[in-house]
Design a protein around this motif. Structure first.
Motif, short mmCIF file in Angstrom:
data_model
loop_
_atom_site.label_atom_id
_atom_site.label_comp_id
_atom_site.label_asym_id
_atom_site.label_seq_id
_atom_site.Cartn_x
_atom_site.Cartn_y
_atom_site.Cartn_z
N UNK A 29 7.10 -1.36 -9.58
CA UNK A 29 5.80 -1.71 -10.19
C UNK A 29 5.05 -2.66 -9.26
N UNK A 35 5.62 -3.23 -6.06
CA UNK A 35 5.38 -2.58 -4.77
C UNK A 35 4.10 -1.73 -4.82
N UNK A 36 3.99 -0.91 -5.87
CA UNK A 36 2.82 -0.03 -5.99
C UNK A 36 1.53 -0.83 -6.17
N UNK A 37 1.59 -1.85 -7.01
CA UNK A 37 0.37 -2.64 -7.25
C UNK A 37 -0.09 -3.30 -5.94
N UNK A 95 0.30 -2.14 -3.02
CA UNK A 95 -0.31 -1.06 -2.24
C UNK A 95 -1.72 -0.74 -2.70
N UNK A 96 -1.93 -0.71 -4.02
CA UNK A 96 -3.28 -0.44 -4.54
C UNK A 96 -4.30 -1.44 -3.99
N UNK A 97 -3.82 -2.68 -3.78
CA UNK A 97 -4.71 -3.73 -3.27
C UNK A 97 -4.77 -3.76 -1.74
N UNK A 98 -4.19 -2.74 -1.11
CA UNK A 98 -4.31 -2.61 0.34
C UNK A 98 -3.36 -3.47 1.15
N UNK A 99 -2.30 -4.00 0.51
CA UNK A 99 -1.35 -4.84 1.26
C UNK A 99 -0.46 -3.95 2.13
N UNK A 100 -0.20 -4.42 3.35
CA UNK A 100 0.64 -3.64 4.27
C UNK A 100 2.09 -3.64 3.74
N UNK A 101 2.92 -2.78 4.30
CA UNK A 101 4.33 -2.67 3.85
C UNK A 101 5.05 -4.00 3.99
N UNK A 116 3.76 -6.52 1.47
CA UNK A 116 4.20 -6.13 0.13
C UNK A 116 5.67 -6.47 -0.11
#
Lengths: 243, 253
Positions: free
Chosen positions: A96, A98-100, A102-108, A111
């Motif tokens: 949850x 991790x995906x959020x 990503x939605x906000x554009x955070x790099x791996x 994140x």
């Protein structure tokens, strides 16, 4: 520049006016209490700030970014912990977050680091691989807060974050919120527990039947031996309330 | 464009169907296996050649198309409807994602699920020595085109539906009947002349026919008409989805 600037904002559902031309500003770093009875317009206002609902009358901006015109920047600055558990209940907690991120554009890398940080801050280490539905009510609230904080927003909107939470966790949450507020986060806080609003917030607004009936420093609500609850009841009764 | 956001969205949607792989992948593969076994071998061995090909070679493209359609449609319709129902669509609505990124996220996952299921069906056919491939490029074009159409249609139904029952209405009353009547199991020439004309009005006939041509080099309708129908439907359903998302219909209060 204010953290939140609401100007002549109106929200209608068909012919029903849910919020009636309100104006409100929250300064950076404030712990702002937004109070009102059920159905007064608190959640509707929050939905329009965050993008869950649309509106056509008035303007709302977050740190200078209009939530309609410049929605990407505005939303990056907001973290929302809503009243209801609006989460994929079958997803594991780590996923949850991790995906959020990503939605906000955070790099791996960002994140990964932030996910572990949030899991640690909210003491979710033992539950990180569990599905959301397997958690207790208190743990679910922690996950909601961790999700709201995942992208390190400047404005945290907490819609009844302590509803259904036991006393110990409530105190832990208060301590955490005070700490992040002292560290510079602006918090918009709604709650039906007026004693916690009195304890945490430094400015308060009361909304009733879609209109702002009072706004000011906490001291204005608790002066002359009165407390927030008395003042709240007085204001909502004066405005035609049944409480 | 929020590329990391879009990539994450697609990952999450794909992970969603992998989480229930028995329902989303294994179930259509078993059903295709049974179709291939019963229609291809048990019944098929007693049926004459159709336009010079065996019955299994003739029906396989239709079986593949049937699974492709159901998978792409099921992916987007159930995902969007369930997210609306459980309200975790709000997680996406508050994120800095545009409507285009949201639509692309759902649709790409729908196409991926369609292709994964289609590939599995093809591999089952390989095991039964029933797989042919005449034009790989055309095969991919038809598979992706049809998956796109039904991914968009799934999104439209996922937006419109107000109950789990409504979610299945289109599939029960439109998709399944039109697919079965679109020449999956029979040649158009097996029908009376008037019925042939009606069949040529069914867009599903052209989907099956085009895929059949790409696999066995046999077609019974116009490939050009099929391609035009496909492009029109992609644009029409895609445009309508875009419009409804941008107005926030049944998405944002």
């Amino acid at each position: 520049m204010n953290a939140l600037e609401i100007t002549n904002f109106t929200k209608r559902y068909g012919k029903t006016v849910a919020v009636d031309s309100i104006s409100l500003s929250v300064k950076p770093g404030e712990f702002f209490g937004f109070l009102g009875p059920n159905g007064a317009g608190k959640s509707t206002t929050i939905h329009c700030i965050t993008g869950i609902a649309r509106f056509t009358e008035g303007t709302i901006s977050v740190f200078g970014h209009d939530v309609n015109q410049d929605y990407r920047e505005a939303r990056k600055k907001i973290g929302l912990s809503p009243q209801e558990f609006n989460i994929d209940i079958f997803a594991p907690i780590r996923k949850i977050l991790w995906y959020v991120g990503g939605f906000y554009g955070m790099s791996r890398e960002e994140r990964k680091k932030r996910t572990e940080e949030m899991i640690k801050v909210f003491e979710l280490e033992k539950h990180a691989e569990k599905q959301f539905r397997q958690l207790s009510g208190g743990l679910k609230r922690r996950v909601m807060l961790a999700r709201a904080m995942m992208h390190d927003p400047q404005l945290l909107i907490l819609d009844e974050p302590t509803a259904g939470v036991d006393v110990e966790l409530r105190h832990e949450l208060w301590d955490y919120l005070r700490k992040i507020n002292e560290a510079g986060k602006t918090i918009l806080f709604t709650s039906h527990y007026l004693e916690e609003v009195e304890r945490l917030c430094n400015r308060i607004a009361i909304i009733y039947e879609g209109k702002i009936v009072a706004v000011g420093d906490k001291s204005e609500f608790v002066k002359e031996g009165s407390n927030l609850e008395k003042k709240y009841l007085e204001l909502t009764r004066k405005s035609g309330g049944k409480s | 464009m929020n590329l990391i956001g879009l990539q994450t969205f697609i990952q999450r949607e794909i992970q969603r169907f992998l989480r229930v792989a028995i329902q989303t992948l294994v179930s259509p593969w078993i059903s295709a296996l049974l179709y291939i076994f019963i229609f291809g071998y048990v019944v098929g061995q007693r049926i004459d050649l159709i336009a010079g090909v065996t019955y299994i070679d003739f029906v396989l493209p239709g079986i593949l198309m049937l699974n492709l359609i159901n998978s792409a449609f099921g992916q987007t319709s159930s995902s969007l409807y369930f997210q609306r129902f459980a309200r975790h669509i709000e997680e996406v609505l508050v994120a800095p994602l545009s409507y285009l990124e949201m639509i692309l996220g759902y649709v790409i996952a729908g196409v991926v699920r369609g292709l994964v299921v289609g590939f599995g069906v093809f591999m089952i056919a390989v095991v039964f020595s029933a797989a042919n491939m005449e034009h790989v490029g055309l095969f991919l074009l038809y598979s992706i085109g049809v998956s796109l159409i039904f991914s968009f249609l799934g999104l439209l139904i996922g937006l419109w539906a107000d109950s789990f029952e409504q979610l299945t209405i289109l599939n029960t009353f439109i998709i399944t009947p039109l697919t079965f009547l679109g020449g999956v199991f029979n040649s158009i020439h097996m029908l009376p002349e008037k019925a042939q004309l009606i069949m040529k009005l069914n867009p599903f006939f052209y989907f099956v026919d085009g895929l059949r041509y790409s696999m066995i080099g046999l077609h019974e309708g116009s490939l050009f008409v099929g391609a035009v129908i496909m492009v029109i439907l992609v644009l029409a359903f895609g445009g309508l989805t875009w419009y409804l998302f941008s107005t926030g219909w049944r998405l944002r209060g």
